[in-house]
Motif scaffolding. Structure first.
Motif, short mmCIF file in Angstrom:
data_model
loop_
_atom_site.label_atom_id
_atom_site.label_comp_id
_atom_site.label_asym_id
_atom_site.label_seq_id
_atom_site.Cartn_x
_atom_site.Cartn_y
_atom_site.Cartn_z
N GLN A 32 0.82 -1.22 0.00
CA GLN A 32 0.00 0.00 0.00
C GLN A 32 0.86 1.27 0.00
O GLN A 32 0.40 2.32 -0.40
CB GLN A 32 -0.97 0.00 1.18
CG GLN A 32 -0.31 0.09 2.53
CD GLN A 32 -1.30 -0.05 3.70
OE1 GLN A 32 -2.49 0.16 3.54
NE2 GLN A 32 -0.79 -0.39 4.87
N CYS A 37 -2.86 1.27 -4.56
CA CYS A 37 -3.55 0.00 -4.31
C CYS A 37 -5.04 0.16 -4.10
O CYS A 37 -5.49 1.04 -3.37
CB CYS A 37 -2.97 -0.68 -3.06
SG CYS A 37 -1.30 -1.28 -3.28
N CYS A 77 -4.06 3.26 1.10
CA CYS A 77 -4.63 2.52 -0.03
C CYS A 77 -6.09 2.91 -0.18
O CYS A 77 -6.61 3.70 0.60
CB CYS A 77 -4.50 1.02 0.20
SG CYS A 77 -5.50 0.40 1.58
#
Ligand code: TRP
Length: 334
Positions: A32, A37, A77
């Motif tokens: 992340q 992500c 993320c």
């Protein structure tokens, strides 16, 4: 340069165990910070098996809680619930128009279903790889951290993306490939002798993140060992090697070397070994279990995380879908 895009989904099928944590989840936690992500809870995929509504919601909630407790950071993320993105079923529908019955029937996961439950095959099962392709392509991901069992689904995602690009004469989708972070996926053994901790081998085989100290002690006391060693310097059986491997993760080097020496000179006592591992596992997992408990009582925080994830994911999805609608010929009259 913009960071590469990573997408991965997890089906909400219950509690995570140590194997999930040390395998997939710790990798996600690292990724992340290095990539852009998108991690989501795949609740549309769950519908292929008709879960009851309360179970579905509870499972989604629990996976979300456990992901957060393991260190997924919603500011680093995009962590979201798949069913919060109406753009996914819309892209799925578009891709379905160019997915052939024959190629879908040849997918191994579908063939397995056709073999084991021939009277219970719905269109959602047949088109599972199309939905998965939509999950990935909606964010134009190039990297998908999944295991070997998903390789064929990824190949289909490439096929569907390329086909769409070709038919509508625009390079909208890149090719997604499986991605194993740093090649150092840690594999956690099962407690009943198997080389992989997996729930399909029964609850006694796994240490769940939510297991209490008492449950961990009990499970460890029942972990499989062997009757030997019968001779000095013999090679440990798989079950004993599994316990040493577990020690490598949760115990100190001194302890591990104490027990490997004890094995080599035949003085090892498995009861002590298992008790030591149990206590180290309890210490290793207790911060996560405490976070899980806190999060379970914090609806406000969960709502905030879900909202934040939905907004970020929808922004990316809406951009991709806009392009798709344009090339298809859906034009506004307004
Ligand atoms: N099929 C995956 C599994 O069974 C879950 C999944 C659904 C997924 N959509 C995805 C994984 C998209 C990666 C990317 O584990």
């Amino acid at each position: 340069m913009a960071k590469e895009i990573v997408v991965s989904g997890i089906r909400p099928t219950g509690n995570l165990h140590l194997g999930n944590y040390m395998g997939a989840v710790t990798n996600f936690v690292k990724m992340q910070y290095d990539y852009t992500c998108y991690f989501f809870i795949a609740d549309y995929h769950s519908l292929t098996t008709h879960p009851n509504p309360a179970d579905l919601h509870n499972n989604v909630r629990q996976v979300l809680i456990e992901y957060l407790a393991c260190g997924l950071n919603p500011d680093a993320c995009t962590l979201y619930i798949q069913s919060d993105l109406p753009q996914i079923p819309e892209l799925y529908m578009m891709l379905n128009m160019h997915a052939y019955k024959g190629e879908l029937e040849r997918v191994a996961s579908f063939k397995e279903k056709a073999r084991t439950q021939p009277d219970n095959l719905n269109a959602g099962l047949l088109t599972y790889p199309v939905l998965m392709a939509a999950d990935i392509l909606i964010h134009k991901a190039g990297k998908v951290p999944v295991g070997k069992d998903q390789e064929q689904h990824l190949e289909m995602a490439r096929t569907f993306g390329n086909r769409f690009n070709r038919i509508y004469e625009k390079e909208i989708f890149p090719e997604p490939y499986a991605f194993n972070y740093g090649n150092n996926l840690i594999k956690i053994p099962g407690l009943q002798g198997g080389s992989k901790m997996s729930k399909s081998d029964g609850d006694a085989n796994v240490i769940s993140l939510i297991n209490t100290p008492e449950q961990i002690r009990k499970k460890m006391s029942k972990a499989v060992t062997e009757t030997g060693p019968l001779m000095v310097d013999s090679i440990p059986s798989e079950a004993v090697q599994n316990l040493f491997n577990l020690m490598k993760i949760v115990s100190t080097d001194e302890k591990l070397s104490h027990y490997t020496k004890a094995y080599a000179n035949c003085s090892i006592r498995y009861g002590d070994l298992k008790k030591d591992i149990a206590e180290d596992l309890i210490n290793f997992l207790s911060p996560i279990r405490e976070k899980i408990t806190l999060l379970q009582a914090d609806n406000k925080l969960l709502a905030k995380v879900v909202k934040q994830g939905r907004e970020k994911a929808q922004e990316s999805a809406a951009n991709t879908l806009k392009e798709c609608r344009e090339v298809i010929g859906f034009k506004s009259f307004l």
